[in-house]
Design a protein around this motif. Structure first.
Motif, PDB file in Angstrom:
ATOM      1  N   HIS A 108     -46.531 -13.399  43.796  1.00 53.22           N
ATOM      2  CA  HIS A 108     -46.761 -13.786  45.188  1.00 53.22           C
ATOM      3  C   HIS A 108     -47.817 -14.898  45.334  1.00 53.22           C
ATOM      4  O   HIS A 108     -48.648 -14.867  46.240  1.00 53.22           O
ATOM      5  N   LYS A 109     -47.805 -15.840  44.413  1.00 52.98           N
ATOM      6  CA  LYS A 109     -48.685 -17.020  44.455  1.00 52.98           C
ATOM      7  C   LYS A 109     -50.174 -16.662  44.420  1.00 52.98           C
ATOM      8  O   LYS A 109     -51.029 -17.452  44.843  1.00 52.98           O
ATOM      9  N   VAL A 110     -50.474 -15.483  43.909  1.00 52.25           N
ATOM     10  CA  VAL A 110     -51.870 -15.099  43.672  1.00 52.25           C
ATOM     11  C   VAL A 110     -52.378 -15.939  42.498  1.00 52.25           C
ATOM     12  O   VAL A 110     -51.607 -16.306  41.604  1.00 52.25           O
ATOM     13  N   PRO A 111     -53.660 -16.311  42.463  1.00 51.69           N
ATOM     14  CA  PRO A 111     -54.181 -17.120  41.354  1.00 51.69           C
ATOM     15  C   PRO A 111     -53.758 -16.613  39.982  1.00 51.69           C
ATOM     16  O   PRO A 111     -53.792 -15.410  39.703  1.00 51.69           O
ATOM     17  N   ALA A 112     -53.374 -17.553  39.123  1.00 46.08           N
ATOM     18  CA  ALA A 112     -52.787 -17.214  37.824  1.00 46.08           C
ATOM     19  C   ALA A 112     -53.733 -16.427  36.924  1.00 46.08           C
ATOM     20  O   ALA A 112     -53.269 -15.653  36.072  1.00 46.08           O
ATOM     21  N   ASP A 113     -55.053 -16.590  37.110  1.00 47.22           N
ATOM     22  CA  ASP A 113     -55.982 -15.903  36.212  1.00 47.22           C
ATOM     23  C   ASP A 113     -56.021 -14.388  36.444  1.00 47.22           C
ATOM     24  O   ASP A 113     -56.679 -13.659  35.703  1.00 47.22           O
ATOM     25  N   ARG A 114     -55.295 -13.901  37.436  1.00 50.00           N
ATOM     26  CA  ARG A 114     -55.228 -12.457  37.676  1.00 50.00           C
ATOM     27  C   ARG A 114     -54.063 -11.803  36.941  1.00 50.00           C
ATOM     28  O   ARG A 114     -53.835 -10.605  37.062  1.00 50.00           O
ATOM     29  N   PHE A 115     -53.328 -12.625  36.168  1.00 49.32           N
ATOM     30  CA  PHE A 115     -52.164 -12.112  35.446  1.00 49.32           C
ATOM     31  C   PHE A 115     -52.161 -12.628  34.010  1.00 49.32           C
ATOM     32  O   PHE A 115     -52.777 -13.647  33.702  1.00 49.32           O
ATOM     33  N   ILE A 116     -51.462 -11.913  33.170  1.00 49.75           N
ATOM     34  CA  ILE A 116     -51.194 -12.355  31.803  1.00 49.75           C
ATOM     35  C   ILE A 116     -49.681 -12.491  31.661  1.00 49.75           C
ATOM     36  O   ILE A 116     -48.941 -11.529  31.906  1.00 49.75           O
ATOM     37  N   LYS A 117     -49.224 -13.677  31.293  1.00 51.52           N
ATOM     38  CA  LYS A 117     -47.794 -13.874  31.090  1.00 51.52           C
ATOM     39  C   LYS A 117     -47.402 -13.372  29.707  1.00 51.52           C
ATOM     40  O   LYS A 117     -48.043 -13.692  28.712  1.00 51.52           O
ATOM     41  N   GLU A 118     -46.333 -12.563  29.652  1.00 51.61           N
ATOM     42  CA  GLU A 118     -45.903 -11.973  28.391  1.00 51.61           C
ATOM     43  C   GLU A 118     -44.409 -12.186  28.169  1.00 51.61           C
ATOM     44  O   GLU A 118     -43.624 -12.114  29.127  1.00 51.61           O
ATOM     45  N   LEU A 119     -44.041 -12.428  26.930  1.00 48.90           N
ATOM     46  CA  LEU A 119     -42.641 -12.378  26.539  1.00 48.90           C
ATOM     47  C   LEU A 119     -42.371 -10.947  26.093  1.00 48.90           C
ATOM     48  O   LEU A 119     -42.899 -10.488  25.084  1.00 48.90           O
ATOM     49  N   LEU A 120     -41.584 -10.236  26.874  1.00 50.00           N
ATOM     50  CA  LEU A 120     -41.314  -8.838  26.563  1.00 50.00           C
ATOM     51  C   LEU A 120     -40.562  -8.723  25.244  1.00 50.00           C
ATOM     52  O   LEU A 120     -39.666  -9.505  24.955  1.00 50.00           O
ATOM     53  N   HIS A 121     -40.931  -7.716  24.474  1.00 51.80           N
ATOM     54  CA  HIS A 121     -40.294  -7.494  23.173  1.00 51.80           C
ATOM     55  C   HIS A 121     -38.968  -6.772  23.364  1.00 51.80           C
ATOM     56  O   HIS A 121     -38.791  -5.993  24.307  1.00 51.80           O
ATOM     57  N   PHE A 122     -38.054  -7.021  22.457  1.00 50.32           N
ATOM     58  CA  PHE A 122     -36.755  -6.342  22.479  1.00 50.32           C
ATOM     59  C   PHE A 122     -36.921  -4.832  22.601  1.00 50.32           C
ATOM     60  O   PHE A 122     -36.239  -4.172  23.398  1.00 50.32           O
ATOM     61  N   ASP A 123     -37.847  -4.253  21.823  1.00 51.32           N
ATOM     62  CA  ASP A 123     -38.035  -2.797  21.844  1.00 51.32           C
ATOM     63  C   ASP A 123     -38.562  -2.317  23.191  1.00 51.32           C
ATOM     64  O   ASP A 123     -38.163  -1.251  23.672  1.00 51.32           O
ATOM     65  N   GLN A 124     -39.479  -3.081  23.814  1.00 50.24           N
ATOM     66  CA  GLN A 124     -39.996  -2.707  25.134  1.00 50.24           C
ATOM     67  C   GLN A 124     -38.863  -2.543  26.145  1.00 50.24           C
ATOM     68  O   GLN A 124     -38.808  -1.558  26.887  1.00 50.24           O
ATOM     69  N   ILE A 125     -37.975  -3.525  26.150  1.00 42.71           N
ATOM     70  CA  ILE A 125     -36.881  -3.525  27.127  1.00 42.71           C
ATOM     71  C   ILE A 125     -35.871  -2.437  26.789  1.00 42.71           C
ATOM     72  O   ILE A 125     -35.421  -1.687  27.668  1.00 42.71           O
ATOM     73  N   SER A 126     -35.522  -2.325  25.516  1.00 40.93           N
ATOM     74  CA  SER A 126     -34.525  -1.334  25.101  1.00 40.93           C
ATOM     75  C   SER A 126     -34.982   0.081  25.403  1.00 40.93           C
ATOM     76  O   SER A 126     -34.208   0.911  25.908  1.00 40.93           O
ATOM     77  N   ILE A 127     -36.243   0.383  25.100  1.00 41.70           N
ATOM     78  CA  ILE A 127     -36.762   1.733  25.352  1.00 41.70           C
ATOM     79  C   ILE A 127     -36.733   2.046  26.839  1.00 41.70           C
ATOM     80  O   ILE A 127     -36.323   3.140  27.257  1.00 41.70           O
ATOM     81  N   ALA A 128     -37.149   1.077  27.672  1.00 38.90           N
ATOM     82  CA  ALA A 128     -37.140   1.289  29.119  1.00 38.90           C
ATOM     83  C   ALA A 128     -35.726   1.560  29.632  1.00 38.90           C
ATOM     84  O   ALA A 128     -35.509   2.465  30.452  1.00 38.90           O
ATOM     85  N   PHE A 129     -34.761   0.802  29.125  1.00 36.96           N
ATOM     86  CA  PHE A 129     -33.388   0.994  29.585  1.00 36.96           C
ATOM     87  C   PHE A 129     -32.791   2.288  29.058  1.00 36.96           C
ATOM     88  O   PHE A 129     -32.025   2.965  29.768  1.00 36.96           O
TER      89      PHE A 129
END
Length: 333
Positions: free
Chosen positions: A148-169
């Motif tokens: 929501h256009k909040v300053p970028a320093d309040r977030f960490i951008k991550e490339l989600l790992h295959f296992d992270q996504i698979s486990i969640a699904f």
């Protein structure tokens, strides 16, 4: 004479099931989910279309569906008020807003309840994965759906790992099985490129999502994959199929992909109805060139009769009311 092909065609696996006008369909995910849902809705299918707005990353998709099934309310730590005094929530799209936190909480809770109730009766769940990149909210250490256009320093951008996504699904699917045993899940990867990630890293992202979809469709019989991404990249490999931003598919491309979906997943009777309904829609869109003529009145009455016949199987009450309104404009009617 040898046949000449001007595109590389994507082969589609024919399913052992079909969609008809009694099928209840829930779509969720990236903007392509909304496009597909809108197209189905325009042909009078029973669709709950991306009910909380666009959701790009797969972990947030899983969170929303899980929260809906569990009857959970939105996380109170993720509400925010923007400079225009509008309240938003980091798990939901900017289309979901209110003038107060309580009002937004109630609105989002109602939408989650709607998803829960619809999901319990749904026949098909279409999930469109947009990107494997996500943003972690530093204050809560949670992956969120929208900054929501909040300053970028309040977030960490991550490339989600295959296992992270698979486990969640897998966790989501294991909950969905007892929740609705007839439910089929159709996964697709959005053909929209996320150029902010750079094109090379967009490809890494899409590859991750594609691998997740492949593994899930291999493991679960009721999970399938529809290759919208591949159709766009391979069959429609030409910039004339893109909008002016050279990123989003054009309306022609969207129609092409939807036609491929329809031919593969929609039964013959509903396909026939779709052709008939397209003609009715064209007639509805017609505006008389010479005003309220007897010929135009005759056309409207004929259209009302067609809609009345259709109403026995499909809800066309809104269209019938519109035609009745137009007929009522004629003198003496």
């Amino acid at each position: 004479m040898k046949e000449i092909k001007l595109s590389t065609e994507v082969a589609l696996d024919a399913p052992d099931w079909k969609i008809d006008h009694h099928t209840k369909i829930l779509t969720i995910g990236s903007c392509f989910a909304e496009v597909l849902g809108s197209q189905l809705g325009s042909y009078k299918f029973d669709v709950l279309n991306n009910p909380v707005g666009t959701v790009f990353n797969p972990l947030t998709i899983c969170k929303i569906l899980d929260n809906a099934m569990e009857g959970k309310r939105p996380n109170p730590a993720l509400f925010l008020q923007n400079p225009d005094q509008i309240w938003l929530h980091h798990d939901f799209h900017s289309s979901q807003w209110a003038a107060g936190q309580g009002a937004l909480d109630a609105q989002l809770s109602d939408q989650l309840d709607e998803i829960r109730e619809f999901l319990a009766e749904a026949d098909v769940l279409v999930i469109t994965l947009g990107t494997a990149y996500a943003y972690r909210h530093r204050k809560t250490n949670l992956i969120v759906g929208n900054c929501h256009k909040v300053p970028a320093d309040r977030f960490i951008k991550e490339l989600l790992h295959f296992d992270q996504i698979s486990i969640a699904f897998e966790q989501l699917i294991q909950k969905l099985i007892p929740y609705n045993r007839k439910l089929r899940i159709l996964l697709t990867v959005s053909p929209v490129r996320h150029t902010r990630d750079t094109l090379p890293l967009n490809q890494v992202s899409k590859s991750t999502l594609r691998l997740v979809a492949h593994r899930l469709s291999e493991k679960y019989k009721h999970v399938e994959y529809f290759p919208s991404y591949e159709i766009m990249i391979d069959e429609l490999r030409d910039y004339r199929f893109y909008k002016e931003d050279m990123i989003h598919p054009s309306s022609l491309a969207e129609e092409y992909v939807f036609n491929a979906f329809a031919q593969n997943y929609i039964d013959a009777a509903s396909l026939k109805f779709m052709n008939e309904w397209a003609s009715v829609r064209d007639t509805l869109a017609h505006r008389p060139q010479h005003g309220l003529t007897p010929g135009h009145l005759k056309m409207l009455k004929s259209l009302w009769s067609k809609l009345n016949a259709i109403s026995r199987t499909v809800d066309v009450s809104a269209e019938m009311e519109e035609v009745e309104r137009r007929i009522g404009e004629f003198p003496g009617m």
